[in-house]
Scaffold this motif. Sequence first.
Motif, PDB file in Angstrom:
ATOM      1  N   LEU A   1      14.663   6.489 -16.730  1.00  0.00           N
ATOM      2  CA  LEU A   1      13.879   7.525 -16.052  1.00  0.00           C
ATOM      3  C   LEU A   1      14.377   8.920 -16.416  1.00  0.00           C
ATOM      4  O   LEU A   1      13.585   9.840 -16.635  1.00  0.00           O
ATOM      5  N   LYS A   2      15.678   9.082 -16.473  1.00  0.00           N
ATOM      6  CA  LYS A   2      16.251  10.378 -16.823  1.00  0.00           C
ATOM      7  C   LYS A   2      15.863  10.793 -18.240  1.00  0.00           C
ATOM      8  O   LYS A   2      15.518  11.949 -18.488  1.00  0.00           O
ATOM      9  N   ARG A   3      15.890   9.827 -19.193  1.00  0.00           N
ATOM     10  CA  ARG A   3      15.487  10.143 -20.570  1.00  0.00           C
ATOM     11  C   ARG A   3      14.014  10.532 -20.638  1.00  0.00           C
ATOM     12  O   ARG A   3      13.627  11.431 -21.381  1.00  0.00           O
ATOM     13  N   GLN A   4      13.170   9.837 -19.877  1.00  0.00           N
ATOM     14  CA  GLN A   4      11.745  10.151 -19.887  1.00  0.00           C
ATOM     15  C   GLN A   4      11.476  11.562 -19.373  1.00  0.00           C
ATOM     16  O   GLN A   4      10.534  12.215 -19.800  1.00  0.00           O
ATOM     17  N   MET A   5      12.298  12.023 -18.447  1.00  0.00           N
ATOM     18  CA  MET A   5      12.053  13.322 -17.820  1.00  0.00           C
ATOM     19  C   MET A   5      12.915  14.435 -18.402  1.00  0.00           C
ATOM     20  O   MET A   5      12.945  15.531 -17.860  1.00  0.00           O
ATOM     21  N   PHE A   6      13.609  14.167 -19.481  1.00  0.00           N
ATOM     22  CA  PHE A   6      14.519  15.158 -20.033  1.00  0.00           C
ATOM     23  C   PHE A   6      13.810  16.481 -20.287  1.00  0.00           C
ATOM     24  O   PHE A   6      12.784  16.534 -20.954  1.00  0.00           O
ATOM     25  N   SER A   7      14.340  17.543 -19.749  1.00  0.00           N
ATOM     26  CA  SER A   7      13.872  18.938 -19.869  1.00  0.00           C
ATOM     27  C   SER A   7      12.447  19.152 -19.359  1.00  0.00           C
ATOM     28  O   SER A   7      11.804  20.120 -19.728  1.00  0.00           O
ATOM     29  N   ARG A   8      11.937  18.255 -18.530  1.00  0.00           N
ATOM     30  CA  ARG A   8      10.590  18.436 -17.990  1.00  0.00           C
ATOM     31  C   ARG A   8      10.602  18.926 -16.555  1.00  0.00           C
ATOM     32  O   ARG A   8       9.699  19.626 -16.136  1.00  0.00           O
ATOM     33  N   ALA A   9      11.576  18.490 -15.796  1.00  0.00           N
ATOM     34  CA  ALA A   9      11.584  18.839 -14.381  1.00  0.00           C
ATOM     35  C   ALA A   9      13.019  18.842 -13.867  1.00  0.00           C
ATOM     36  O   ALA A   9      13.942  18.433 -14.552  1.00  0.00           O
TER      37      ALA A   9
ATOM     38  N   LEU B   1      12.462  16.151  -8.664  1.00  0.00           N
ATOM     39  CA  LEU B   1      11.447  15.234  -9.178  1.00  0.00           C
ATOM     40  C   LEU B   1      12.088  13.940  -9.680  1.00  0.00           C
ATOM     41  O   LEU B   1      11.566  12.844  -9.444  1.00  0.00           O
ATOM     42  N   LEU B   2      13.241  14.058 -10.346  1.00  0.00           N
ATOM     43  CA  LEU B   2      13.962  12.864 -10.790  1.00  0.00           C
ATOM     44  C   LEU B   2      14.349  12.005  -9.588  1.00  0.00           C
ATOM     45  O   LEU B   2      14.173  10.788  -9.602  1.00  0.00           O
ATOM     46  N   ARG B   3      14.809  12.625  -8.531  1.00  0.00           N
ATOM     47  CA  ARG B   3      15.189  11.897  -7.312  1.00  0.00           C
ATOM     48  C   ARG B   3      13.980  11.165  -6.738  1.00  0.00           C
ATOM     49  O   ARG B   3      14.083   9.989  -6.366  1.00  0.00           O
ATOM     50  N   LYS B   4      12.836  11.817  -6.689  1.00  0.00           N
ATOM     51  CA  LYS B   4      11.629  11.180  -6.154  1.00  0.00           C
ATOM     52  C   LYS B   4      11.210   9.984  -7.004  1.00  0.00           C
ATOM     53  O   LYS B   4      10.841   8.936  -6.483  1.00  0.00           O
ATOM     54  N   ARG B   5      11.283  10.135  -8.330  1.00  0.00           N
ATOM     55  CA  ARG B   5      10.897   9.010  -9.200  1.00  0.00           C
ATOM     56  C   ARG B   5      11.841   7.835  -9.059  1.00  0.00           C
ATOM     57  O   ARG B   5      11.415   6.686  -9.043  1.00  0.00           O
ATOM     58  N   VAL B   6      13.150   8.119  -8.946  1.00  0.00           N
ATOM     59  CA  VAL B   6      14.122   7.043  -8.767  1.00  0.00           C
ATOM     60  C   VAL B   6      13.856   6.311  -7.460  1.00  0.00           C
ATOM     61  O   VAL B   6      13.860   5.082  -7.398  1.00  0.00           O
TER      62      VAL B   6
END
Length: 89
Positions: free
Chosen positions: A68-76, A80-85
């Motif tokens: 998930l972190k790689r997918q969101m790298f430099s996007r948010a 947002l990462l916390r919500k997706r996790v």
Amino acid sequence: MTRGLGTAVVDELRALFRRAAPRSRSAPPDTERFARHLEHDLDAVTAGISQPWNSGVVEGHVKRIKMLKRQMFSRAGFELLRKRVLLCS
């Protein structure tokens, strides 16, 4: 692996180290280094083989979070990462 099989494997490793000690100088350097480190960590190898539990579940969660972190790298940001996790679990 069952506990009995784990201890049998460890006993075989110890016997192998006893037999190989006199001729360890004739082994290739990589093999000698591997054997030396394996012998140094024999307690950890014993525990890994003979214990009935492992860290597979934790490693699965870590892998998922890293993906998930790689997918969101430099996007948010972190929120947002916390919500997706939290949504994926």
